[in-house]
Design a protein around this motif. Structure first.
Motif, PDB file in Angstrom:
ATOM      1  N   ALA A   1      -2.907 -10.018  11.775  1.00 42.95           N
ATOM      2  CA  ALA A   1      -2.533  -8.603  11.668  1.00 42.95           C
ATOM      3  C   ALA A   1      -3.757  -7.739  11.974  1.00 42.95           C
ATOM      4  N   ARG A   2      -3.627  -6.820  12.916  1.00 40.82           N
ATOM      5  CA  ARG A   2      -4.747  -5.971  13.324  1.00 40.82           C
ATOM      6  C   ARG A   2      -4.700  -4.595  12.680  1.00 40.82           C
ATOM      7  N   ASN A   3      -3.528  -4.185  12.257  1.00 44.91           N
ATOM      8  CA  ASN A   3      -3.360  -2.848  11.711  1.00 44.91           C
ATOM      9  C   ASN A   3      -3.538  -2.899  10.201  1.00 44.91           C
ATOM     10  N   ARG A   4      -4.726  -2.559   9.736  1.00 45.94           N
ATOM     11  CA  ARG A   4      -5.059  -2.649   8.318  1.00 45.94           C
ATOM     12  C   ARG A   4      -5.375  -1.257   7.800  1.00 45.94           C
ATOM     13  N   PHE A   5      -4.730  -0.899   6.701  1.00 47.34           N
ATOM     14  CA  PHE A   5      -4.869   0.436   6.135  1.00 47.34           C
ATOM     15  C   PHE A   5      -5.335   0.346   4.692  1.00 47.34           C
TER      16      PHE A   5
ATOM     17  N   ALA B   1      -5.882  -1.217  -2.507  1.00 48.00           N
ATOM     18  CA  ALA B   1      -5.154  -2.256  -1.786  1.00 48.00           C
ATOM     19  C   ALA B   1      -5.298  -2.013  -0.292  1.00 48.00           C
ATOM     20  N   VAL B   2      -4.954  -3.005   0.492  1.00 58.37           N
ATOM     21  CA  VAL B   2      -4.950  -2.891   1.948  1.00 58.37           C
ATOM     22  C   VAL B   2      -3.546  -3.213   2.423  1.00 58.37           C
ATOM     23  N   GLY B   3      -2.946  -2.286   3.140  1.00 57.43           N
ATOM     24  CA  GLY B   3      -1.652  -2.542   3.762  1.00 57.43           C
ATOM     25  C   GLY B   3      -1.912  -3.104   5.151  1.00 57.43           C
ATOM     26  N   ALA B   4      -1.458  -4.320   5.403  1.00 52.91           N
ATOM     27  CA  ALA B   4      -1.624  -4.950   6.715  1.00 52.91           C
ATOM     28  C   ALA B   4      -0.265  -4.942   7.405  1.00 52.91           C
ATOM     29  N   VAL B   5      -0.226  -4.381   8.606  1.00 51.52           N
ATOM     30  CA  VAL B   5       1.037  -4.235   9.318  1.00 51.52           C
ATOM     31  C   VAL B   5       1.009  -5.080  10.577  1.00 51.52           C
ATOM     32  N   LYS B   6       2.004  -5.924  10.721  1.00 48.04           N
ATOM     33  CA  LYS B   6       2.176  -6.699  11.950  1.00 48.04           C
ATOM     34  C   LYS B   6       3.653  -6.664  12.262  1.00 48.04           C
ATOM     35  N   SER B   7       3.973  -6.159  13.415  1.00 45.89           N
ATOM     36  CA  SER B   7       5.375  -6.007  13.725  1.00 45.89           C
ATOM     37  C   SER B   7       5.611  -6.143  15.213  1.00 45.89           C
ATOM     38  N   THR B   8       6.725  -6.729  15.550  1.00 41.40           N
ATOM     39  CA  THR B   8       7.129  -6.779  16.957  1.00 41.40           C
ATOM     40  C   THR B   8       8.025  -5.603  17.286  1.00 41.40           C
TER      41      THR B   8
ATOM     42  N   GLY C   1      -6.251   1.677   1.175  1.00 42.48           N
ATOM     43  CA  GLY C   1      -5.824   2.872   0.464  1.00 42.48           C
ATOM     44  C   GLY C   1      -5.641   2.601  -1.007  1.00 42.48           C
ATOM     45  N   ILE C   2      -4.987   3.535  -1.662  1.00 40.78           N
ATOM     46  CA  ILE C   2      -4.764   3.418  -3.098  1.00 40.78           C
ATOM     47  C   ILE C   2      -3.261   3.414  -3.357  1.00 40.78           C
ATOM     48  N   ILE C   3      -2.849   2.565  -4.270  1.00 40.85           N
ATOM     49  CA  ILE C   3      -1.437   2.499  -4.624  1.00 40.85           C
ATOM     50  C   ILE C   3      -1.092   3.743  -5.430  1.00 40.85           C
ATOM     51  N   THR C   4      -0.051   4.438  -4.981  1.00 34.13           N
ATOM     52  CA  THR C   4       0.359   5.670  -5.656  1.00 34.13           C
ATOM     53  C   THR C   4       1.626   5.492  -6.475  1.00 34.13           C
ATOM     54  N   ARG C   5       2.435   4.480  -6.150  1.00 31.79           N
ATOM     55  CA  ARG C   5       3.684   4.298  -6.881  1.00 31.79           C
ATOM     56  C   ARG C   5       4.172   2.866  -6.732  1.00 31.79           C
ATOM     57  N   VAL C   6       4.702   2.337  -7.816  1.00 25.70           N
ATOM     58  CA  VAL C   6       5.333   1.015  -7.795  1.00 25.70           C
ATOM     59  C   VAL C   6       6.646   1.139  -8.555  1.00 25.70           C
ATOM     60  N   THR C   7       7.740   0.860  -7.879  1.00 29.88           N
ATOM     61  CA  THR C   7       9.063   0.892  -8.506  1.00 29.88           C
ATOM     62  C   THR C   7       9.592  -0.532  -8.521  1.00 29.88           C
ATOM     63  N   ARG C   8       9.835  -1.044  -9.722  1.00 36.39           N
ATOM     64  CA  ARG C   8      10.309  -2.423  -9.870  1.00 36.39           C
ATOM     65  C   ARG C   8      11.733  -2.429 -10.407  1.00 36.39           C
TER      66      ARG C   8
ATOM     67  N   ARG D   1       1.104   7.363   4.584  1.00 33.33           N
ATOM     68  CA  ARG D   1       1.835   6.787   3.451  1.00 33.33           C
ATOM     69  C   ARG D   1       2.518   5.529   3.949  1.00 33.33           C
ATOM     70  N   LEU D   2       2.188   4.386   3.343  1.00 31.50           N
ATOM     71  CA  LEU D   2       2.817   3.113   3.680  1.00 31.50           C
ATOM     72  C   LEU D   2       3.721   2.707   2.534  1.00 31.50           C
ATOM     73  N   VAL D   3       4.890   2.198   2.877  1.00 29.14           N
ATOM     74  CA  VAL D   3       5.832   1.726   1.868  1.00 29.14           C
ATOM     75  C   VAL D   3       6.128   0.260   2.159  1.00 29.14           C
TER      76      VAL D   3
END
Length: 135
Positions: free
Chosen positions: A69-73, A118-125, A75-82, A97-99
């Motif tokens: 995964a090359r797209n790494r963001f 945290a780091v949001g890593a995005v890999k998508s086709t 950041g800080i976690i702002t919300r967690v809904t379980r 904002r990553l969800v």
């Protein structure tokens, strides 16, 4: 209750028959005698043993030295809904904002809570490209 012959247990665990026999001989994997007098493993015991084995060999203990995964963001976690099965996690990474949707188990294991780095890593086709209005 289902019972598994030594060879069946070995196939399910991904090891040799001899390995299962050694585990049985050492008392690590309890066995019983089936109707034909052969050693077998109770299904519940095999399931518990398989879970314990997977925990010992978790890939989380293997250090990661590279990732695709090359797209790494960062950041800080702002919300967690379980709920009982899933968790929705939001990261604010600069102006982005990553969800992420993940299992609740994963969110709990990672200790995800608001305020955690945290780091949001995005890999998508499938990445949607939008064009802004440039009037």
């Amino acid at each position: 209750m289902p019972r598994f012959r030594i060879s069946e247990a070995a196939a399910l665990l991904g090891v040799s028959d001899d390995t299962v026999r050694r585990w049985a001989d050492s008392g690590r994997l309890p066995t019983v005698l089936d109707d034909a007098g052969r050693r077998a493993v109770e299904g519940a015991n095999l399931a518990e043993f398989a879970k314990d084995m997977a925990g010992e060999q978790s890939s989380a203990s293997i250090p990661v030295v590279a990732e695709s995964a090359r797209n790494r963001f960062p950041g800080i976690i702002t919300r967690v809904t379980r709920d009982t099965v899933m968790a929705q996690v939001e990261i604010q990474a600069g102006p982005h904002r990553l969800v992420s949707l993940m299992s609740r188990e994963a969110a709990d294991e990672l200790g995800l809570e608001p305020g955690v780095l945290a780091v949001g890593a995005v890999k998508s086709t499938n990445v949607v490209i939008e064009m802004p209005d440039r009037r």
